[in-house]
Design a protein around this motif. Structure first.
Motif, mmCIF file in Angstrom:
data_model
loop_
_atom_site.group_PDB
_atom_site.id
_atom_site.type_symbol
_atom_site.label_atom_id
_atom_site.label_comp_id
_atom_site.label_asym_id
_atom_site.label_seq_id
_atom_site.Cartn_x
_atom_site.Cartn_y
_atom_site.Cartn_z
ATOM 1 N N LEU A 130 0.829 -1.203 0.000
ATOM 2 C CA LEU A 130 0.000 0.000 0.000
ATOM 3 C C LEU A 130 0.866 1.257 0.000
ATOM 4 O O LEU A 130 1.940 1.309 0.608
ATOM 5 C CB LEU A 130 -0.888 0.024 1.249
ATOM 6 N N SER A 131 0.377 2.311 -0.660
ATOM 7 C CA SER A 131 0.968 3.638 -0.507
ATOM 8 C C SER A 131 0.329 4.280 0.726
ATOM 9 O O SER A 131 -0.698 3.800 1.233
ATOM 10 C CB SER A 131 0.691 4.492 -1.736
ATOM 11 N N ILE A 132 0.945 5.371 1.174
ATOM 12 C CA ILE A 132 0.398 6.040 2.357
ATOM 13 C C ILE A 132 -1.005 6.566 2.068
ATOM 14 O O ILE A 132 -1.905 6.479 2.918
ATOM 15 C CB ILE A 132 1.340 7.166 2.812
ATOM 16 N N LEU A 133 -1.224 7.083 0.844
ATOM 17 C CA LEU A 133 -2.549 7.586 0.490
ATOM 18 C C LEU A 133 -3.578 6.460 0.474
ATOM 19 O O LEU A 133 -4.698 6.609 0.977
ATOM 20 C CB LEU A 133 -2.504 8.286 -0.869
ATOM 21 N N GLU A 134 -3.212 5.311 -0.098
ATOM 22 C CA GLU A 134 -4.131 4.163 -0.122
ATOM 23 C C GLU A 134 -4.448 3.689 1.295
ATOM 24 O O GLU A 134 -5.565 3.243 1.578
ATOM 25 C CB GLU A 134 -3.508 3.020 -0.925
ATOM 26 N N PHE A 135 -3.475 3.815 2.163
ATOM 27 C CA PHE A 135 -3.632 3.336 3.543
ATOM 28 C C PHE A 135 -4.735 4.097 4.293
ATOM 29 O O PHE A 135 -5.446 3.526 5.120
ATOM 30 C CB PHE A 135 -2.292 3.468 4.274
ATOM 31 N N ILE A 136 -4.882 5.410 3.997
ATOM 32 C CA ILE A 136 -5.850 6.202 4.767
ATOM 33 C C ILE A 136 -7.214 6.282 4.091
ATOM 34 O O ILE A 136 -8.162 6.780 4.693
ATOM 35 C CB ILE A 136 -5.321 7.631 5.006
ATOM 36 N N ARG A 137 -7.331 5.833 2.844
ATOM 37 C CA ARG A 137 -8.626 5.919 2.160
ATOM 38 C C ARG A 137 -9.652 5.039 2.871
ATOM 39 O O ARG A 137 -9.357 3.918 3.270
ATOM 40 C CB ARG A 137 -8.480 5.486 0.703
ATOM 41 N N GLY A 138 -10.827 5.575 2.983
ATOM 42 C CA GLY A 138 -11.874 4.871 3.717
ATOM 43 C C GLY A 138 -11.945 5.300 5.163
ATOM 44 O O GLY A 138 -12.935 5.047 5.855
ATOM 45 N N VAL A 139 -10.872 5.939 5.653
ATOM 46 C CA VAL A 139 -10.849 6.440 7.035
ATOM 47 C C VAL A 139 -10.986 7.958 7.053
ATOM 48 O O VAL A 139 -11.617 8.537 7.918
ATOM 49 C CB VAL A 139 -9.537 6.014 7.749
ATOM 50 N N SER A 140 -10.386 8.615 6.046
ATOM 51 C CA SER A 140 -10.379 10.071 5.987
ATOM 52 C C SER A 140 -11.590 10.595 5.215
ATOM 53 O O SER A 140 -12.021 9.999 4.233
ATOM 54 C CB SER A 140 -9.098 10.547 5.306
ATOM 55 N N ASN A 141 -12.108 11.741 5.661
ATOM 56 C CA ASN A 141 -13.190 12.433 4.970
ATOM 57 C C ASN A 141 -12.844 13.900 4.752
ATOM 58 O O ASN A 141 -13.715 14.766 4.754
ATOM 59 C CB ASN A 141 -14.489 12.322 5.784
ATOM 60 N N ASN A 142 -11.549 14.177 4.547
ATOM 61 C CA ASN A 142 -11.099 15.545 4.295
ATOM 62 C C ASN A 142 -10.165 15.515 3.098
ATOM 63 O O ASN A 142 -9.035 15.023 3.175
ATOM 64 C CB ASN A 142 -10.383 16.113 5.535
ATOM 65 N N SER A 143 -10.623 16.050 1.976
ATOM 66 C CA SER A 143 -9.859 15.982 0.732
ATOM 67 C C SER A 143 -8.567 16.796 0.800
ATOM 68 O O SER A 143 -7.573 16.453 0.162
ATOM 69 C CB SER A 143 -10.718 16.462 -0.437
ATOM 70 N N ILE A 144 -8.573 17.891 1.583
ATOM 71 C CA ILE A 144 -7.361 18.718 1.708
ATOM 72 C C ILE A 144 -6.274 17.934 2.431
ATOM 73 O O ILE A 144 -5.103 17.939 2.028
ATOM 74 C CB ILE A 144 -7.682 20.023 2.455
ATOM 75 N N PHE A 145 -6.644 17.246 3.489
ATOM 76 C CA PHE A 145 -5.700 16.395 4.212
ATOM 77 C C PHE A 145 -5.129 15.326 3.284
ATOM 78 O O PHE A 145 -3.909 15.096 3.233
ATOM 79 C CB PHE A 145 -6.414 15.774 5.417
ATOM 80 N N GLU A 146 -5.994 14.691 2.503
ATOM 81 C CA GLU A 146 -5.538 13.642 1.585
ATOM 82 C C GLU A 146 -4.619 14.210 0.512
ATOM 83 O O GLU A 146 -3.641 13.562 0.102
ATOM 84 C CB GLU A 146 -6.750 12.958 0.948
ATOM 85 N N SER A 147 -4.876 15.441 0.078
ATOM 86 C CA SER A 147 -4.042 16.058 -0.940
ATOM 87 C C SER A 147 -2.621 16.297 -0.425
ATOM 88 O O SER A 147 -1.636 16.079 -1.143
ATOM 89 C CB SER A 147 -4.670 17.381 -1.391
ATOM 90 N N ILE A 148 -2.500 16.759 0.821
ATOM 91 C CA ILE A 148 -1.169 16.970 1.412
ATOM 92 C C ILE A 148 -0.431 15.643 1.516
ATOM 93 O O ILE A 148 0.768 15.550 1.210
ATOM 94 C CB ILE A 148 -1.293 17.638 2.799
ATOM 95 N N ILE A 149 -1.130 14.604 1.926
ATOM 96 C CA ILE A 149 -0.518 13.271 2.031
ATOM 97 C C ILE A 149 -0.031 12.814 0.655
ATOM 98 O O ILE A 149 1.084 12.301 0.499
ATOM 99 C CB ILE A 149 -1.521 12.259 2.607
ATOM 100 N N ASP A 150 -0.849 13.027 -0.348
ATOM 101 C CA ASP A 150 -0.511 12.567 -1.699
ATOM 102 C C ASP A 150 0.696 13.310 -2.261
ATOM 103 O O ASP A 150 1.553 12.729 -2.932
ATOM 104 C CB ASP A 150 -1.730 12.758 -2.603
ATOM 105 N N ASN A 151 0.791 14.629 -1.956
ATOM 106 C CA ASN A 151 1.857 15.449 -2.542
ATOM 107 C C ASN A 151 3.168 15.386 -1.766
ATOM 108 O O ASN A 151 4.242 15.480 -2.368
ATOM 109 C CB ASN A 151 1.400 16.914 -2.634
ATOM 110 N N GLN A 152 3.106 15.232 -0.465
ATOM 111 C CA GLN A 152 4.326 15.380 0.334
ATOM 112 C C GLN A 152 4.678 14.150 1.157
ATOM 113 O O GLN A 152 5.631 14.185 1.938
ATOM 114 C CB GLN A 152 4.184 16.597 1.256
#
Length: 760
Positions: A148-170
């Motif tokens: 799993l990537s870090i972004l894949e790991f949190i999907r389904g748990v997170s409901n904040n797209s801005i938070f997910e975007s930071i994870i995906d980029n950095q």
């Protein structure tokens, strides 16, 4: 012989962690510290209100299987003990090997994904496995490789797209991320607010450039989530300091930022007799002092100062308030709108390797004033403009940061992460810091005194007022002479020559006298307030001296009332009645303490009129005797035969006697040798007043005061280790107000203590 290995109950191991990470804010901070130690540039905390899950992510170096197996999974073991410098050059904060139990403090279940340069691993633990019926060797966590990537790991748990975007980029290459579920307490707005505040105070302003922290929930954006270190540029003085030359010396830089000369700086410098250097110091140039550490400590600590290690810091002084007159007199800058900075920032904080060592400087904690600045202020209460006193800053006027590191080996953290071990090196460290603050105090006092002298020179009205008073006295003297001459001449049947004023001496009294009278009235109000403060100080000294007795009495009263309640619940009326009787005795005793301490400043005793001094002092001695057993003290009072009326404030007379009796009892209690615990208070009438002859049979004055007993009248001078040095000064000050005298001459040779206090 069989060698039997030790084992540990699994729940015991869990308790070790909970003892060291007891608060939720502390648990979050421990995990943030781990992110910093991993060379992360970002640490993100995210609470999802929908899934009730907490996520903590960092973009650090991640963990390898070897680190997880041999360090992370071994309680008390940390790779940071021997290798405490990270690859990026950070001195790592953790070393005890128990910070991972912060996870247990937050939730029941933890799922971690950690990516290092070689592979990605998943680690899962259920803290309920650490139950009280298992040994530590029987508890397990799951560890396996992951795709799993870090972004894949949190999907389904997170409901904040801005938070997910930071994870995906950095967070693409390395890092660690924890998903914590089954949280141990409800996360609401109040909890998030407290954690946000703790995080903002945890990091100094310098940290933001290398380590950013965010606290998200479902609704906020990146800007709102960013944790900004609390800091303020509005201050009156700044003190920067750092150790130099192998940590043997301290360089101190004092920045004056309090004054605004409103375009008149050259005139102020010249007329106020400031130096050329002062003119530069009122600009941007700091005052630079270099002190050897031994200059900043007493002899008790000279042998350990080199063991403290390097340190640095910045301290800020700010006024809480000022008057319009003082702003004009001392050229203060306008600080309208500046908030109470200590409420915003707390006090003076210690940071170890860029993280706050709680609870130093934490408001509403016992370590808010860990440098005991308020105690210093209490012992030296002089105003900054006082001509001779030593001004001391108060704790609520200072905040700042002091930086140390794990290289300060003798300033070691307590195991519970609540402060630093109280070693002799730490005590020396505190003394150094207080004496650094003293350098600023001396500079501010130097400036204010010069500005005060300048103000007095430039304001002729005040000078004129003094001259007018003298002229009024001279004119009244001439009037009296003329009246006497006239009476004598009329008696002899001769004419008399009137003493005339010269033109320079003639004053329109009708205009001047009301002005002076108004000024005198204002002075009298302030004088009476000062008298009241002295009486309240005496009350405080008495309460402090007998705090143990009063506290014990209150506890006894509470326990007796609990017993009465229990008896009533058990319908044991006879026991309840006996308990009420005993409680009544305790209540009466407490009332007697009230008579001795607090009642002396009641409003009926703040009236200046003629009082019966015999009755006043006799009642006071009787009150003291009633609260103390005859074994503790025997107080005898001898009054005058005919009684004695004297115009006074009765609380001042009581303050004199209270201070003398308190000193005697403290002297009795301070020595092991048995003395005759007798106090004699004798009252004698004088032509225009009275005299109190006070004596006891105790140990007498300490030897250092035998040659000159009057030294005990100096403010803050005390022979007691826990004394305030205010009692005898208060006595002397009150007596001077009545044009009286304190005679201590009999104490040079004789045993015991004797003083004659005359009121004229």
């Amino acid at each position: 012989m069989v060698k039997v290995p030790f084992d540990v109950d699994a729940y015991t191991a869990r308790l070790i962690g909970r003892e060291n990470v007891s608060k939720l804010e502390g648990a979050i901070i421990e995990l943030v510290k781990n992110a910093y130690d991993a060379d992360a540039s970002k640490c993100i905390i995210y609470f999802d209100d929908v899934t009730k899950t907490l996520i903590l992510a960092d973009n650090g170096v991640g963990m390898t299987e070897d680190i997880i197996m041999n360090n992370w999974m071994t309680i008390g073991r940390s790779s940071k003990k021997q290798h405490f410098m990270s690859k990026e050059g950070r001195i790592q904060t953790g070393a005890k090997g128990i910070g991972r139990f912060a996870l247990d403090r937050i939730s029941n279940s933890v799922h971690m994904l950690t990516a290092n340069q070689n592979n990605t691993l998943e680690w899962i633990i259920d803290w309920e496995e650490f139950s009280d019926d298992k040994k530590i060797s029987e508890t397990y966590a799951e560890l396996y490789e992951s795709n799993l990537s870090i972004l894949e790991f949190i999907r389904g748990v997170s409901n904040n797209s801005i938070f997910e975007s930071i994870i995906d980029n950095q967070f693409r290459s390395t890092g660690s991320i924890f998903i914590m579920s089954n949280l141990r307490e409800e996360w609401n707005e109040k909890v998030l607010k407290n954690i946000r505040k703790s995080l903002s105070l945890m990091i100094p302003p310098t940290m933001e450039q290398i380590f950013e922290i965010y606290l998200f929930d479902n609704r906020i954006n990146e800007k709102e989530a960013y944790i900004k270190s609390e800091h303020e540029d509005s201050y009156d003085y700044k003190i920067d300091f750092r150790t130099i030359e192998d940590d043997a010396k301290v360089e101190i830089m004092i920045h004056r930022n309090e004054f605004d000369f409103r375009g008149k700086i050259l005139d102020v410098m010249r007329n106020g007799r400031f130096t050329k250097s002062d003119e530069e110091y009122f600009g941007d140039k700091p005052i630079v002092l270099v002190k050897h550490l031994n200059e900043l400590v007493s002899k008790d600590y000279e042998n350990v100062v080199m063991e403290i290690g390097g340190f640095q810091g910045s301290l800020y002084f700010f006024k809480n308030s000022t008057t319009k007159m003082d702003t004009q007199k001392y050229y203060y800058k306008d600080f309208t709108g500046r908030k109470q900075l200590n409420e915003k920032f707390g006090g003076i904080k210690i940071y170890r390797d860029n993280f706050w060592v709680r609870p130093y400087g934490e408001r509403e904690s016992s370590n808010y004033d860990w440098l005991l600045l308020s105690n210093r202020k209490g012992k030296s209460p002089a105003a900054v403009s006082h001509a001779t006193g030593a001004w001391r800053v108060n704790a609520d006027q200072m905040y700042g940061q002091i930086y140390i590191s794990r290289l300060n080996l003798h300033l070691e953290d307590q195991s519970n992460r609540e402060g630093i071990v109280e070693s002799i090196q730490f005590k020396a460290f505190r003394e150094i810091l207080v004496n650094i603050i003293k350098q600023f105090e001396e500079d501010r006092q130097y400036v204010i005194r010069k500005l005060r002298s300048l103000y007095e020179q430039e304001h002729e009205a005040e000078k004129l007022e003094r001259e007018l008073k003298e002229k009024i006295k001279e004119q009244e003297k001439r009037d009296a002479q003329n009246r006497t001459r006239k009476k004598k001449s009329e008696k002899d049947g001769r004419s008399y020559k009137k003493v005339e004023e010269t033109p320079e001496e003639q004053i329109p009294l009708s205009k001047i006298k009301p002005v002076v009278a108004q000024k005198d009235s204002a002075i009298e109000v302030l004088t009476n307030e000062n008298k009241m403060l002295r009486a309240m100080a005496t009350t405080g000294i008495s309460i402090n001296t007998y705090f143990h007795e009063i506290t014990t009495l209150i506890n006894d009263l509470h326990e007796e009332l609990y017993e009465v309640q229990a008896s009533l619940e058990n319908k044991n009326i006879s026991e309840a009645i006996e308990g009420v009787k005993q409680a009544s005795k305790y209540s009466n005793k407490f009332q007697q303490w009230y008579e001795v301490t607090v009642k002396s400043v009641k409003s009926d005793k703040r009236t200046r009129k003629k009082w019966e001094i015999d009755l006043l002092i006799e009642a006071l001695c009787a009150s003291w005797q009633s609260v103390l057993t005859s074994e503790r003290v025997d107080i005898q009072f001898i009054g005058t035969d005919e009684g004695l009326l004297y115009r006074c404030f009765p609380f001042e007379i009581e303050s004199v006697v209270n201070n003398l009796i308190s000193n005697s009892i403290s002297a009795f209690d301070s020595v092991c040798q048995q003395y005759n615990r007798k106090i004699l208070v004798e009252l004698k009438k004088l032509n225009k007043g009275f005299k109190i002859i006070y004596s006891d049979k105790g140990p007498g004055l300490p030897d250092k005061y035998k040659k000159n007993p009057r030294e005990i009248l100096i403010p803050l001078e005390t022979g007691k280790t826990d004394g305030t040095g205010l009692g005898m000064w208060i006595v002397d000050t009150i007596v001077k107000d009545y044009n009286g005298e304190v005679n201590l001459s009999k104490n040079s040779l004789q045993k015991g203590f004797r003083v004659e206090v005359s009121f004229e």
